[in-house]
Design an enzyme around this catalytic site. Structure first.
Site, PDB file in Angstrom:
ATOM      1  N   LYS A   1       0.879  -1.184   0.000  1.00 33.93           N
ATOM      2  CA  LYS A   1       0.000   0.000   0.000  1.00 33.93           C
ATOM      3  C   LYS A   1       0.905   1.218   0.000  1.00 33.93           C
ATOM      4  CE  LYS A   1      -1.713   2.957   2.089  1.00 33.93           C
ATOM      5  NZ  LYS A   1      -1.435   4.380   1.725  1.00 33.93           N
TER       6      LYS A   1
ATOM      7  N   GLU B   1      -0.592   7.582  -0.886  1.00 29.71           N
ATOM      8  CA  GLU B   1      -1.568   8.089  -1.863  1.00 29.71           C
ATOM      9  C   GLU B   1      -1.091   9.392  -2.515  1.00 29.71           C
ATOM     10  OE1 GLU B   1      -1.679   7.943   1.370  1.00 29.71           O
ATOM     11  OE2 GLU B   1      -3.179   9.264   2.283  1.00 29.71           O
TER      12      GLU B   1
ATOM     13  N   CYS C   1      13.797  10.793   6.210  1.00 32.53           N
ATOM     14  CA  CYS C   1      13.807  10.397   7.625  1.00 32.53           C
ATOM     15  C   CYS C   1      15.225  10.415   8.179  1.00 32.53           C
ATOM     16  CB  CYS C   1      13.213   9.016   7.784  1.00 32.53           C
ATOM     17  SG  CYS C   1      14.175   7.802   6.887  1.00 32.53           S
TER      18      CYS C   1
ATOM     19  N   GLU D   1       9.157  17.054  14.515  1.00 32.35           N
ATOM     20  CA  GLU D   1       9.691  16.706  13.201  1.00 32.35           C
ATOM     21  C   GLU D   1       9.008  17.605  12.180  1.00 32.35           C
ATOM     22  OE1 GLU D   1       8.454  13.053  11.228  1.00 32.35           O
ATOM     23  OE2 GLU D   1      10.480  12.790  10.455  1.00 32.35           O
TER      24      GLU D   1
HETATM   25  P1  NAD Z   1       2.335   9.186   7.111  1.00 33.26           P
HETATM   26  O1  NAD Z   1       2.465   8.592   8.460  1.00 33.26           O
HETATM   27  O2  NAD Z   1       1.383  10.312   6.927  1.00 33.26           O
HETATM   28  O3  NAD Z   1       1.862   8.061   6.059  1.00 33.26           O
HETATM   29  C1  NAD Z   1       2.548   6.833   5.939  1.00 33.26           C
HETATM   30  C2  NAD Z   1       1.581   5.775   5.418  1.00 33.26           C
HETATM   31  O4  NAD Z   1       0.514   5.611   6.362  1.00 33.26           O
HETATM   32  C3  NAD Z   1       0.916   6.152   4.104  1.00 33.26           C
HETATM   33  O5  NAD Z   1       0.839   5.001   3.300  1.00 33.26           O
HETATM   34  C4  NAD Z   1      -0.454   6.658   4.506  1.00 33.26           C
HETATM   35  O6  NAD Z   1      -1.441   6.404   3.544  1.00 33.26           O
HETATM   36  C5  NAD Z   1      -0.747   5.887   5.776  1.00 33.26           C
HETATM   37  N1  NAD Z   1      -1.512   6.651   6.771  1.00 33.26           N
HETATM   38  C6  NAD Z   1      -1.496   7.996   6.962  1.00 33.26           C
HETATM   39  N2  NAD Z   1      -2.288   8.329   8.012  1.00 33.26           N
HETATM   40  C7  NAD Z   1      -2.790   7.171   8.482  1.00 33.26           C
HETATM   41  C8  NAD Z   1      -3.655   6.857   9.571  1.00 33.26           C
HETATM   42  N3  NAD Z   1      -4.155   7.810  10.357  1.00 33.26           N
HETATM   43  N4  NAD Z   1      -3.960   5.569   9.781  1.00 33.26           N
HETATM   44  C9  NAD Z   1      -3.462   4.592   9.000  1.00 33.26           C
HETATM   45  N5  NAD Z   1      -2.631   4.833   7.966  1.00 33.26           N
HETATM   46  C10 NAD Z   1      -2.292   6.095   7.699  1.00 33.26           C
HETATM   47  O7  NAD Z   1       3.801   9.579   6.629  1.00 33.26           O
HETATM   48  P2  NAD Z   1       4.217  10.389   5.321  1.00 33.26           P
HETATM   49  O8  NAD Z   1       3.857  11.820   5.522  1.00 33.26           O
HETATM   50  O9  NAD Z   1       3.754   9.698   4.104  1.00 33.26           O
HETATM   51  O10 NAD Z   1       5.808  10.204   5.375  1.00 33.26           O
HETATM   52  C11 NAD Z   1       6.651  11.026   6.135  1.00 33.26           C
HETATM   53  C12 NAD Z   1       6.954  10.412   7.477  1.00 33.26           C
HETATM   54  O11 NAD Z   1       7.565   9.134   7.300  1.00 33.26           O
HETATM   55  C13 NAD Z   1       7.952  11.232   8.278  1.00 33.26           C
HETATM   56  O12 NAD Z   1       7.533  11.249   9.610  1.00 33.26           O
HETATM   57  C14 NAD Z   1       9.254  10.450   8.119  1.00 33.26           C
HETATM   58  O13 NAD Z   1      10.192  10.635   9.157  1.00 33.26           O
HETATM   59  C15 NAD Z   1       8.752   9.064   8.103  1.00 33.26           C
HETATM   60  N6  NAD Z   1       9.716   8.167   7.492  1.00 33.26           N
HETATM   61  C16 NAD Z   1      10.427   7.349   8.321  1.00 33.26           C
HETATM   62  C17 NAD Z   1      11.382   6.509   7.796  1.00 33.26           C
HETATM   63  C18 NAD Z   1      12.176   5.609   8.692  1.00 33.26           C
HETATM   64  O14 NAD Z   1      12.911   4.803   8.178  1.00 33.26           O
HETATM   65  N7  NAD Z   1      12.053   5.691   9.994  1.00 33.26           N
HETATM   66  C19 NAD Z   1      11.626   6.491   6.418  1.00 33.26           C
HETATM   67  C20 NAD Z   1      10.880   7.330   5.595  1.00 33.26           C
HETATM   68  C21 NAD Z   1       9.926   8.169   6.149  1.00 33.26           C
END
Ligand code: NAD
Length: 496
Positions: free
Chosen positions: A173, A176, A281, A381
């Site tokens: 998944k 989006e 990240c 962050e």
């Molecule tokens: P996000 O948490 O908004 O979304 C991540 C995934 O979760 C997406 O597929 C999204 O559709 C889904 N999602 C979003 N809200 C949700 C909810 N309430 N319930 C269930 N699923 C949900 O993150 P983002 O904005 O897409 O990515 C950026 C974040 O990812 C930053 O915080 C970054 O630090 C983190 N990140 C961490 C790593 C790591 O290795 N630790 C690597 C890359 C990105």
């Protein structure tokens, strides 16, 4: 308007749900398409396709599995520019950076090509008289991978090749916000010979994630995203009895000691602070200057920032736009909060003149000096091109600050003192440490993952941890009958 659908059982499908999300080109601000947002029936269809495929795939020989991965490696390598273009079109990062992301993903495919070595078990002859014992690692079945917007190719590839090489079927998944690259990858997997249903891509948002977390057919979940969602996914998935690794957000510190090479440190701070517009990240967002170096360091960083060109990632710029208008607005509000709290904006990205269309989601690189630990630009962050300089008086103060952070993804120390660096790697409560290396992302044959609120679960991504995550251990104790039988004995088995 193009509707970006799903990839289920080897075919593109629009799915049942009529919900749609908008996808933008961040450099122009224009909507480039719409993405189908799956509902629970769409997810169930993908999981069922994966369950059917997993029955045969678990029995596919290692030679057959790795033949697919070798073929995929060649396809991705030959078409890496196309993948990079797909990333830039929806994420906005500059093309060179997108190509770097594809390269890091390729390295995991290459690691998975060697899965036969990683899956080797142990064998002990004669653990008891004429009894042998050996260990196996077997696939879990159907696993889900849920990825964030910021690495639409690399993060799926942290997990998918390893999961498939280990004999699992996958439902991916993607975010989006930039769903197209994952569909390309799925089609190329099919072209490489992967049987239909072994890799399915379901596009969607929280509704699709919840359906995956609740579906009894999904045995494990690899999640990457922000900390609040990672925590939630870990808890809900674990409650449903699944194995979960949920990688969360970060606030990465770079400590600069007084003996460091300040030009090297300034280059590193600019690269790690503003590459991919800080939407990494492993980006450095907090620079901890151990006095008396702060003035000289800030001056060098600001001088380098003056040469950075922010603009459309297809025009050879250094830094692209932010991913969405809402995210750009959020990052901008942090800059405003930093100014209001009394931090000194040495370079203010709100003044940027981008090399791109005015409607793009722009914010230039921003440098704050005299940031205090209680300010929101430090505690939160931001995930944007905002670098905060905190001034401390000693090495001990620096370590105390880093270890007080709730996050523990990556960190770097810049010094020419090997003893100090060694002490830092030992004392710091962070999963990935760089010594004069600002973004210490481990190679595919090591494992990627942070500590504390940056990772919920036990096992990290790819490398040995990835193989452990996507397999279950089994130990067999065997005796082939010979004419000497032991007879009845109700005692607990021991070696004799
Ligand atoms: P996000 O948490 O908004 O979304 C991540 C995934 O979760 C997406 O597929 C999204 O559709 C889904 N999602 C979003 N809200 C949700 C909810 N309430 N319930 C269930 N699923 C949900 O993150 P983002 O904005 O897409 O990515 C950026 C974040 O990812 C930053 O915080 C970054 O630090 C983190 N990140 C961490 C790593 C790591 O290795 N630790 C690597 C890359 C990105």
């Amino acid at each position: 308007m193009t509707v970006i659908g799903h990839h289920v059982d080897g075919k593109r499908t629009a799915g049942n749900s009529t919900r749609r999300g908008d996808v933008f080109d961040p450099a122009t601000g224009r909507r480039s398409g719409q993405v189908a947002l799956a509902d629970a029936t769409d997810v169930a269809g993908a999981v069922e396709a994966a369950e059917r495929a997993a029955r045969d795939w678990r029995d596919a020989s290692l030679a057959r599995r790795t033949a697919v991965l070798f073929a995929l490696r060649e396809l991705v390598h030959a078409r890496r520019d196309r993948l990079a273009e797909a990333i830039t079109a929806e994420h906005g990062k500059v093309l060179a950076d997108a190509a770097g992301e594809v390269q890091r993903g390729l390295e995991v495919i290459e690691y998975a090509c060697g899965i036969a070595s990683a899956l080797r078990g142990g064998f002990s002859e004669n653990v008891s008289t004429e009894v042998d014992s050996y260990s196996l690692r077997q696939p879990l079945g159907v696993v889900a991978v849920i990825s964030p917007f910021n690495f639409p190719v690399m993060v799926p590839l942290w997990f998918v090749p390893v999961a498939i090489a280990c004999g699992n079927a996958v439902v991916l998944k993607p975010s989006e916000k930039d769903p197209s690259a994952a569909l390309l990858l799925a089609e190329w997997f099919t072209e490489a010979g992967l049987p239909d249903g072994v890799l399915n891509v379901v596009n969607g948002d929280k509704e699709a994630v919840d359906a995956l977390l609740d579906h009894p057919g999904v045995k494990a979940v690899s999640f990457v995203g922000s900390t609040p969602v990672a925590r939630y996914v870990h808890q809900r998935g674990a409650l449903a009895g699944k194995r979960v690794q949920a990688l969360g957000g970060a606030k990465n510190h770079m400590v600069v000691l007084p003996d460091a090479d300040l030009d090297l440190a300034a280059d590193a701070a600019v690269n790690a602070g503003f590459g991919s517009a800080g939407e990494r990240c492993m980006a450095i967002s907090a620079l901890v200057a151990v006095e008396p170096v702060a003035d000289a360091l800030v001056e060098r960083i600001a001088a380098r920032m003056a040469g950075l060109r922010t603009g459309d990632g297809r025009r050879g710029c250094d830094m692209g736009p932010l991913v969405t208008a809402a995210h750009a607005e959020r990052v901008r509000s942090y800059v405003e909060a930093g100014v209001a709290a009394g931090a000194v904006p040495v370079v203010d990205g709100r003044d940027v003149t981008p090399d791109g269309e005015p409607a793009g989601f722009w914010l230039g690189p921003t440098l704050f000096d005299h940031v205090r630990p209680e300010m929101s630009i430090y505690t939160d962050e931001i995930f944007g091109p905002v670098l905060s300089v905190l001034r401390v008086g000693s090495y001990d103060e620096a370590v105390e600050l880093v270890n007080a952070s709730p996050y523990g993804n990556g960190t770097a120390i810049f010094t020419n003192d090997g003893g100090a660096a060694r002490r830092y790697q030992h004392e710091v409560e962070v999963g990935m440490v760089g010594i004069n290396v600002p973004i210490p992302v481990p190679m595919a044959y090591y494992s990627f993952g942070g500590w504390k609120a940056s990772l919920f679960g036990d096992l990290h991504a790819h490398g040995a941890d990835g193989v452990a995550f996507f397999t279950r251990g089994k130990v067999v104790t065997s005796r082939w009958l010979d004419p000497r039988h032991g007879g009845v004995n109700l005692g607990f088995p021991t070696q004799t």
